[in-house]
Design an enzyme around this catalytic site. Structure first.
Site, PDB file in Angstrom:
ATOM      1  N   HIS A 132      57.349  52.581  13.226  1.00  0.00           N
ATOM      2  CA  HIS A 132      58.533  53.341  12.912  1.00  0.00           C
ATOM      3  C   HIS A 132      57.879  54.856  12.715  1.00  0.00           C
ATOM      4  O   HIS A 132      56.769  54.892  12.263  1.00  0.00           O
ATOM      5  CB  HIS A 132      59.151  52.961  11.751  1.00  0.00           C
ATOM      6  CG  HIS A 132      60.324  53.810  11.275  1.00  0.00           C
ATOM      7  ND1 HIS A 132      60.407  54.877  10.736  1.00  0.00           N
ATOM      8  CD2 HIS A 132      61.650  53.232  11.356  1.00  0.00           C
ATOM      9  CE1 HIS A 132      61.731  55.408  10.539  1.00  0.00           C
ATOM     10  NE2 HIS A 132      62.478  54.262  10.916  1.00  0.00           N
ATOM     11  N   ASP A 209      53.506  48.044   6.206  1.00  0.00           N
ATOM     12  CA  ASP A 209      55.175  48.557   6.153  1.00  0.00           C
ATOM     13  C   ASP A 209      55.906  47.146   6.317  1.00  0.00           C
ATOM     14  O   ASP A 209      56.187  46.837   7.223  1.00  0.00           O
ATOM     15  CB  ASP A 209      55.442  49.494   7.376  1.00  0.00           C
ATOM     16  CG  ASP A 209      57.110  50.078   7.363  1.00  0.00           C
ATOM     17  OD1 ASP A 209      57.803  49.458   6.675  1.00  0.00           O
ATOM     18  OD2 ASP A 209      56.985  50.930   8.363  1.00  0.00           O
ATOM     19  N   GLN A 212      60.978  46.002   7.169  1.00  0.00           N
ATOM     20  CA  GLN A 212      61.828  45.050   8.045  1.00  0.00           C
ATOM     21  C   GLN A 212      61.405  43.623   7.714  1.00  0.00           C
ATOM     22  O   GLN A 212      61.911  42.613   8.482  1.00  0.00           O
ATOM     23  CB  GLN A 212      61.734  45.149   9.438  1.00  0.00           C
ATOM     24  CG  GLN A 212      62.275  46.937   9.900  1.00  0.00           C
ATOM     25  CD  GLN A 212      63.852  46.655   9.434  1.00  0.00           C
ATOM     26  OE1 GLN A 212      64.421  45.943   9.379  1.00  0.00           O
ATOM     27  NE2 GLN A 212      64.252  48.088   9.445  1.00  0.00           N
ATOM     28  N   LYS A 235      67.601  48.258   2.291  1.00  0.00           N
ATOM     29  CA  LYS A 235      67.416  47.097   3.638  1.00  0.00           C
ATOM     30  C   LYS A 235      67.370  46.052   2.880  1.00  0.00           C
ATOM     31  O   LYS A 235      67.290  44.897   3.887  1.00  0.00           O
ATOM     32  CB  LYS A 235      66.221  47.482   4.509  1.00  0.00           C
ATOM     33  CG  LYS A 235      66.345  48.849   5.027  1.00  0.00           C
ATOM     34  CD  LYS A 235      65.017  49.134   6.168  1.00  0.00           C
ATOM     35  CE  LYS A 235      64.936  50.695   6.704  1.00  0.00           C
ATOM     36  NZ  LYS A 235      65.868  50.896   7.359  1.00  0.00           N
ATOM     37  N   CYS A 373      63.973  55.326  15.832  1.00  0.00           N
ATOM     38  CA  CYS A 373      62.662  56.134  15.139  1.00  0.00           C
ATOM     39  C   CYS A 373      61.456  55.486  15.823  1.00  0.00           C
ATOM     40  O   CYS A 373      60.452  55.401  15.010  1.00  0.00           O
ATOM     41  CB  CYS A 373      62.885  55.946  13.622  1.00  0.00           C
ATOM     42  SG  CYS A 373      64.213  57.057  13.075  1.00  0.00           S
TER      43      CYS A 373
HETATM   44  N1  PLP Z   1      59.403  51.349   8.493  1.00  0.00           N
HETATM   45  C1  PLP Z   1      60.218  50.537   9.070  1.00  0.00           C
HETATM   46  C2  PLP Z   1      59.965  49.460   9.853  1.00  0.00           C
HETATM   47  C3  PLP Z   1      61.738  50.916   9.218  1.00  0.00           C
HETATM   48  O1  PLP Z   1      62.384  50.048   9.924  1.00  0.00           O
HETATM   49  C4  PLP Z   1      62.157  52.103   8.586  1.00  0.00           C
HETATM   50  C5  PLP Z   1      63.741  52.283   8.462  1.00  0.00           C
HETATM   51  O2  PLP Z   1      64.343  51.645   9.446  1.00  0.00           O
HETATM   52  C6  PLP Z   1      61.235  52.749   7.811  1.00  0.00           C
HETATM   53  C7  PLP Z   1      60.052  52.507   7.691  1.00  0.00           C
HETATM   54  C8  PLP Z   1      61.722  53.786   6.912  1.00  0.00           C
HETATM   55  O3  PLP Z   1      62.565  53.407   5.609  1.00  0.00           O
HETATM   56  P1  PLP Z   1      63.327  54.267   4.882  1.00  0.00           P
HETATM   57  O4  PLP Z   1      64.004  55.224   5.878  1.00  0.00           O
HETATM   58  O5  PLP Z   1      64.281  53.533   4.019  1.00  0.00           O
HETATM   59  O6  PLP Z   1      62.270  55.141   3.957  1.00  0.00           O
END
Ligand code: PLP
Length: 415
Positions: A132, A209, A212, A235, A373
């Site tokens: 992401h 990270d 998900q 999430k 993203c």
């Molecule tokens: N990393 C992953 C794999 C994501 O799917 C997302 C959001 O969709 C993020 C990071 C960023 O999360 P946040 O916008 O809640 O900080």
């Protein structure tokens, strides 16, 4: 429906569970809402909604600073939530959990603070082709500032990491490996145990990270032996504006504060400031108290269903979805890894994902379209974007049938 060896309804009583989520009973464009945008954000159960109301009607006060009754109660609830989250990921100490605004801020915190302390010119940070933007851009910024190098683990056409390439990238120049546990665009579940073990053999720390993963898979940070873990409350059925950075004590203690302000200090004079202990060293300013407390309510809710059950149910639903959608004319699944979480992404020949998304929306079906993203990942597949249905344990086979019919309609309208 019988799937594998058990009825799906025996795993999760989905019709009962759906009543916990008031928004699922609403309509969109005159049709019952069918919500398949769970990777972007999940819906909230009454347990969380009521916890928010309870906070503002019974507890609202600033934390850690007051001797008065309300402040003490808010502080107790805030710290109790941290403990709950620590237990949820089996952290050794609750002070290894920092409340942040979400995954993005958690990763930025590590990029700034770990980066400032440990990354120098010529050093290497490794990410993967599945990331992401929030696990790409902070490292790019750091590498630019420090004259360091960003390397990317490649993937195959199924959307799986090429571990043999990764092994070759690991040398003494690598200061950190930062990868997602589960890909938000493809659903690939990465072999994180192996990645952590290989990295640790060369004394390289790993950030996962888990944005998900946290809502789909049981995570035990001690068993994984992971150095940092980042995730977002919204999430995992909790509020927005809150998330967690877990870090091993040994790393957090060596890292400088990320932001300066109240709460993160022990003493301040105009000549010198001394910093607070963990976790407060990394929690400058008034935190999102309500959201931190109510994230604890989300954890209780998830625990009441059980992540093992969630994982099993969502896996069955993923298989059902993949099976059902494969009959759509011109469909191409993007992301066909052997090990996947409940994300189904696809394109339909000669149709722009956005147009399909608009037609589905008219039918009350919420999917996400676009690059999610992950622009470099879309570039790898040479596509502008996909249509993504990301499933949660409150989704049903009937909803998948509605999606299938909706897609057939979109195909006939756009053909
Ligand atoms: N990393 C992953 C794999 C994501 O799917 C997302 C959001 O969709 C993020 C990071 C960023 O999360 P946040 O916008 O809640 O900080």
């Amino acid at each position: 429906m019988k799937t594998g060896t058990v009825e799906m309804d025996e795993i999760i009583a989905v019709n009962t569970i759906r009543k916990d989520f008031p928004i699922l009973a609403t309509t969109v464009n005159g049709k019952p809402l069918v919500y398949f945008d769970n990777a972007a954000t999940t819906q909230k159960p009454w347990a969380v909604i009521k916890a928010i109301e309870n906070y503002y009607t019974q507890l609202n006060s600033n934390v850690h600073r007051g001797v008065h009754h309300l402040s003490q109660r808010a502080t107790d609830a805030f710290e109790a939530s941290r403990k709950k989250l620590a237990a949820f990921i089996n952290a050794r100490h609750d002070y290894e959990l920092i409340f942040t605004r979400g995954t993005t801020e958690s990763i930025n915190l590590v990029a700034h603070s770990f980066g400032k302390q440990f990354v120098n010119a010529g050093d290497v940070i490794i990410i993967s082709a599945l990331e992401h933007h929030s696990n790409i851009v902070p490292w790019q910024m750091l590498c630019e500032e420090k004259n360091a190098v960003l390397k990317v683990i490649p993937i195959n056409e199924k959307g799986e990491l090429l571990i043999s390439d990764f092994k070759e990238m690991l040398d003494e120049k690598v200061k950190l490996v930062s990868i997602n546990y589960v890909s938000n665009s493809l659903g690939t579940i990465n072999p994180v145990r192996e990645i952590i073990e290989l990295s640790h053999q060369k004394n390289i720390p790993v950030l996962l990270d888990a944005a998900q993963a946290i809502q789909h898979l049981p995570i035990d940070v001690q068993e994984l032996n992971v150095d940092f873990l980042a995730f977002s409350g919204h999430k995992m059925y909790g509020p927005t504006g809150i998330g967690i950075l877990y870090g091993k004590e040994k790393w957090l203690n060596q890292m400088p504060p990320y932001q300066g302000g109240g709460e993160m200090i022990k003493t301040v004079t105009f000549e010198k400031t001394t910093y607070n202990e963990l976790p407060f060293k990394f929690e400058a300013g008034t935190p999102n108290i309500e959201a931190a407390i109510c994230l604890g309510a989300a954890v209780d809710y998830i625990n009441s269903i059980g992540l093992q059950n969630i994982q099993q149910y969502e896996h069955e639903l993923l298989e059902y979805t993949t099976d059902k959608l494969s009959v759509i004319n011109g469909i191409r699944f993007v992301g066909t890894a052997a090990n996947k979480a409940s994300v189904v992404a696809f394109t339909i020949d000669n149709m722009h994902p956005y147009d399909v998304g608009v037609i589905l929306d008219q039918l009350g079906i919420a999917v996400r379209t676009g690059h999610h993203c992950t622009q470099p990942l879309m570039d790898f597949f040479c596509i502008p974007g996909t249509i993504r249905a990301s499933l949660a344990f409150y989704n049903t086979r009937e909803e998948i049938d509605i999606l299938t019919e909706g897609l057939k309609k979109a195909v006939s309208m756009l053909a």
